[in-house]
Design a protein around this motif. Structure first.
Motif, PDB file in Angstrom:
ATOM      1  N   THR A  19      37.694  35.523  83.340  1.00 18.92           N
ATOM      2  CA  THR A  19      36.929  36.124  82.138  1.00 18.92           C
ATOM      3  C   THR A  19      37.099  37.636  82.206  1.00 18.92           C
ATOM      4  OG1 THR A  19      34.963  36.428  83.801  1.00 18.92           O
ATOM      5  CG2 THR A  19      34.929  34.407  82.580  1.00 18.92           C
ATOM      6  N   HIS A  20      37.536  38.302  83.278  1.00 17.44           N
ATOM      7  CA  HIS A  20      37.991  39.775  82.929  1.00 17.44           C
ATOM      8  C   HIS A  20      39.116  39.792  82.226  1.00 17.44           C
ATOM      9  CE1 HIS A  20      38.120  43.996  83.786  1.00 17.44           C
ATOM     10  NE2 HIS A  20      39.450  43.685  84.213  1.00 17.44           N
ATOM     11  N   TYR A  21      40.158  39.325  82.433  1.00 22.66           N
ATOM     12  CA  TYR A  21      41.660  39.485  82.034  1.00 22.66           C
ATOM     13  C   TYR A  21      41.626  38.629  80.567  1.00 22.66           C
ATOM     14  CZ  TYR A  21      42.959  41.949  85.931  1.00 22.66           C
ATOM     15  OH  TYR A  21      43.053  42.773  86.769  1.00 22.66           O
ATOM     16  N   LYS A  22      40.639  37.568  80.423  1.00 29.14           N
ATOM     17  CA  LYS A  22      40.610  36.667  79.367  1.00 29.14           C
ATOM     18  C   LYS A  22      42.026  35.838  79.368  1.00 29.14           C
ATOM     19  CE  LYS A  22      37.085  38.847  78.209  1.00 29.14           C
ATOM     20  NZ  LYS A  22      37.105  39.994  79.084  1.00 29.14           N
ATOM     21  N   ALA A  23      42.535  35.425  80.576  1.00 28.63           N
ATOM     22  CA  ALA A  23      44.065  34.765  80.656  1.00 28.63           C
ATOM     23  C   ALA A  23      43.561  33.615  81.490  1.00 28.63           C
ATOM     24  CB  ALA A  23      44.835  35.760  81.196  1.00 28.63           C
ATOM     25  N   GLN A  24      44.567  32.572  81.024  1.00 28.75           N
ATOM     26  CA  GLN A  24      44.566  31.516  82.034  1.00 28.75           C
ATOM     27  C   GLN A  24      45.360  31.481  83.390  1.00 28.75           C
ATOM     28  OE1 GLN A  24      45.866  27.780  80.086  1.00 28.75           O
ATOM     29  NE2 GLN A  24      46.766  26.980  81.837  1.00 28.75           N
ATOM     30  N   VAL A  25      44.531  30.843  84.339  1.00 34.31           N
ATOM     31  CA  VAL A  25      45.017  31.338  85.695  1.00 34.31           C
ATOM     32  C   VAL A  25      45.386  29.894  86.444  1.00 34.31           C
ATOM     33  CG1 VAL A  25      43.778  33.272  86.340  1.00 34.31           C
ATOM     34  CG2 VAL A  25      42.763  31.418  86.802  1.00 34.31           C
TER      35      VAL A  25
ATOM     36  N   LEU B 143      35.429  10.798  89.891  1.00 26.98           N
ATOM     37  CA  LEU B 143      35.099  12.386  90.156  1.00 26.98           C
ATOM     38  C   LEU B 143      36.507  12.840  90.899  1.00 26.98           C
ATOM     39  CD1 LEU B 143      32.091  13.466  92.023  1.00 26.98           C
ATOM     40  CD2 LEU B 143      34.207  14.676  92.427  1.00 26.98           C
ATOM     41  N   HIS B 144      37.014  14.102  90.333  1.00 20.35           N
ATOM     42  CA  HIS B 144      37.966  14.691  90.552  1.00 20.35           C
ATOM     43  C   HIS B 144      37.844  15.966  91.557  1.00 20.35           C
ATOM     44  CE1 HIS B 144      41.049  12.168  88.779  1.00 20.35           C
ATOM     45  NE2 HIS B 144      40.146  11.606  88.103  1.00 20.35           N
ATOM     46  N   VAL B 145      38.545  16.272  92.421  1.00 15.75           N
ATOM     47  CA  VAL B 145      38.302  17.781  93.093  1.00 15.75           C
ATOM     48  C   VAL B 145      39.466  18.282  93.065  1.00 15.75           C
ATOM     49  CG1 VAL B 145      37.492  19.113  95.077  1.00 15.75           C
ATOM     50  CG2 VAL B 145      36.310  17.048  94.474  1.00 15.75           C
ATOM     51  N   PHE B 146      39.406  19.735  92.475  1.00 15.06           N
ATOM     52  CA  PHE B 146      40.813  20.376  92.303  1.00 15.06           C
ATOM     53  C   PHE B 146      40.587  21.579  93.196  1.00 15.06           C
ATOM     54  CE2 PHE B 146      40.094  18.061  88.386  1.00 15.06           C
ATOM     55  CZ  PHE B 146      41.508  17.494  88.146  1.00 15.06           C
ATOM     56  N   ASN B 147      41.816  22.232  93.836  1.00 19.10           N
ATOM     57  CA  ASN B 147      41.869  23.126  94.560  1.00 19.10           C
ATOM     58  C   ASN B 147      42.568  24.346  93.888  1.00 19.10           C
ATOM     59  OD1 ASN B 147      41.987  25.162  96.854  1.00 19.10           O
ATOM     60  ND2 ASN B 147      43.725  23.902  97.590  1.00 19.10           N
ATOM     61  N   LEU B 148      41.635  25.542  93.685  1.00 20.21           N
ATOM     62  CA  LEU B 148      42.444  26.841  92.898  1.00 20.21           C
ATOM     63  C   LEU B 148      42.974  27.530  93.720  1.00 20.21           C
ATOM     64  CD1 LEU B 148      39.526  25.813  91.362  1.00 20.21           C
ATOM     65  CD2 LEU B 148      39.721  28.319  90.539  1.00 20.21           C
ATOM     66  N   LYS B 149      44.393  27.749  93.431  1.00 21.34           N
ATOM     67  CA  LYS B 149      45.245  28.839  94.191  1.00 21.34           C
ATOM     68  C   LYS B 149      45.338  29.949  93.518  1.00 21.34           C
ATOM     69  CE  LYS B 149      48.299  24.966  95.527  1.00 21.34           C
ATOM     70  NZ  LYS B 149      49.926  24.268  95.966  1.00 21.34           N
ATOM     71  N   ASN B 150      45.004  30.062  92.458  1.00 22.54           N
ATOM     72  CA  ASN B 150      45.152  31.365  91.721  1.00 22.54           C
ATOM     73  C   ASN B 150      43.668  31.830  90.872  1.00 22.54           C
ATOM     74  OD1 ASN B 150      47.977  31.714  92.012  1.00 22.54           O
ATOM     75  ND2 ASN B 150      48.022  29.866  90.678  1.00 22.54           N
ATOM     76  N   SER B 151      43.258  32.946  91.086  1.00 21.82           N
ATOM     77  CA  SER B 151      42.160  33.629  90.579  1.00 21.82           C
ATOM     78  C   SER B 151      42.320  34.744  89.505  1.00 21.82           C
ATOM     79  CB  SER B 151      41.043  33.911  91.191  1.00 21.82           C
ATOM     80  OG  SER B 151      41.398  34.839  92.310  1.00 21.82           O
ATOM     81  N   THR B 152      43.743  35.208  89.689  1.00 19.77           N
ATOM     82  CA  THR B 152      43.796  36.413  88.641  1.00 19.77           C
ATOM     83  C   THR B 152      45.126  35.793  87.894  1.00 19.77           C
ATOM     84  OG1 THR B 152      44.879  37.405  90.403  1.00 19.77           O
ATOM     85  CG2 THR B 152      42.525  38.091  89.977  1.00 19.77           C
ATOM     86  N   PRO B 153      45.496  36.305  86.826  1.00 22.95           N
ATOM     87  CA  PRO B 153      46.578  35.897  86.084  1.00 22.95           C
ATOM     88  C   PRO B 153      47.967  36.770  86.775  1.00 22.95           C
ATOM     89  CG  PRO B 153      45.341  37.636  84.870  1.00 22.95           C
ATOM     90  CD  PRO B 153      44.516  37.020  85.972  1.00 22.95           C
ATOM     91  N   SER B 154      48.997  35.976  86.680  1.00 21.28           N
ATOM     92  CA  SER B 154      50.279  36.920  86.738  1.00 21.28           C
ATOM     93  C   SER B 154      50.587  37.592  85.411  1.00 21.28           C
ATOM     94  CB  SER B 154      51.421  35.697  87.074  1.00 21.28           C
ATOM     95  OG  SER B 154      51.577  34.982  85.858  1.00 21.28           O
TER      96      SER B 154
END
Length: 353
Positions: A208-214, A247-258
């Motif tokens: 939400t800070h960079y407005k970019a997909q991660v 019900l699906h569970v996903f693991n986030l590897k990135n929280s900031t955009p490259s």
């Protein structure tokens, strides 16, 4: 005497520690984990179509629903659970689609307009934001005092608007999907937002800070209605429930955009920027009978997931990690409805957001 009623809505509070059901005769508040009924309000003259808690405090926002409705659908009632009485009401010229609460704000979602008010005995309108037609009342508000972020559908189809309440700045926009948005959800800290379109095959995560997909996750290849998306407290896991009975569970590897993904959402091909969409690290089969299911992570354990169907079925699942191979087992199951309740099926499953 048997009480005939139906669940009209269901939602978790801001930290997932409680959930509230709006019914055709009132509302019921439950502790999420361990499961426990906390309060039940029953009326004989109408139902509640939307109930919003404010953490665990006694104040709730209520909107009438069902036939008959307890209150007109163009009114928001602020309810004091301690005294079991109305504190005040707010009138609008059109139907209220959703209400969100912060300790300092009341956010009222209308069909194509969002109004933000102070949260006191004489609410004053502070801001208003235009959206596209928003029949499901999509809106997510961060409850953290230091990060008053709000997300909602922008003026254009598939567009996500990100606003900072009280900043005086206009909303910024992310081109999130090609089709209409169907589900949006902020992380607990408000730094991430998850989105799904009406197609429901892909879940996209934006900073939400960079407005970019991660991140981009694939729920499946067949269309589905995404009824809920929720982050765990640290923001590294996401659970997603749909009308597919899974019900699906996903693991986030990135929280900031490259550096190559840009600062303003989808700038070109998703596959070129992020590669193939990742699949879930956990898939749980649910017996929901085709009814909407809400899911959230337990506040006791970030690796446990709770799923609740509008039929009243409550299930808790626990992750088992066997040398990197994660499986999910049912730890607890119960029907949340009292034996005196007979919950009828409804002609069209409502959106439980």
């Amino acid at each position: 005497m048997t009480e005939i009623c139906s669940i009209l809505s269901m939602r978790f509070n801001q930290d997932g520690g409680c959930f509230v059901c709006g019914t055709s005769s009132g509302f019921i508040i439950y502790n999420t984990d361990p499961l426990r009924e906390k309060q039940r309000i029953t009326w004989k003259d109408g139902g509640i179509g939307c109930a919003e808690m404010l953490f665990r405090c006694s104040h709730l926002a209520l909107v009438g629903g069902g036939v008959p409705a307890r209150y007109p659908v163009n009114k928001v009632i602020i309810w004091n659970g301690a005294t079991q009485s109305e504190l005040f009401e707010m009138d609008f010229s059109s139907q209220v689609k959703n209400v969100k609460l912060r300790k300092d704000r009341i956010v009222v979602v209308l069909e194509s307009l969002i109004k933000v008010f102070t949260f006191d005995m004489n609410p004053l309108e502070q801001e208003r934001y235009e959206s596209c037609l928003n029949p499901h009342g999509l809106c997510s508000v961060c409850a953290m005092e230091a990060n008053p972020i709000m997300v909602y559908p922008g003026p254009k189809i598939g567009q996500l608007a990100v606003a900072s309440l009280g900043s005086g700045m206009p909303a910024e926009y992310i081109s999130a999907h090609e089709g209409n948005l169907f589900c949006i959800s902020l992380s607990k800290k408000g730094d991430l937002v998850a989105t799904a379109s009406e197609k429901g095959t892909l879940i996209r995560i934006f900073n939400t800070h960079y407005k970019a997909q991660v991140e981009e996750f694939r729920r499946g290849t067949q269309p589905a209605l995404i009824y809920s998306i929720n982050f765990n407290q640290p923001g590294n896991l996401v659970c997603v429930s749909s009308d597919r009975g899974t019900l699906h569970v996903f693991n986030l590897k990135n929280s900031t955009p490259s550096s190559s993904s840009g600062r303003h959402g989808r700038t070109g091909s998703i596959s070129k920027r992020l590669g193939q969409a990742r699949t879930s690290c956990g898939r749980i089969e649910l017996k929901s009978g085709g009814l909407p299911v809400l899911s959230a992570f337990s506040t006791l354990d970030d690796k446990s997931v709770v799923a609740i169907s509008l039929s009243g079925e409550y299930n808790k699942f626990v992750a088992n990690d066997n040398e990197g191979n994660i499986t999910w087992t049912r730890d607890f199951s119960e029907n949340i409805l009292s034996p005196r309740d007979v919950f009828t099926s409804f002609p069209q499953a409502p959106s439980p957001r």
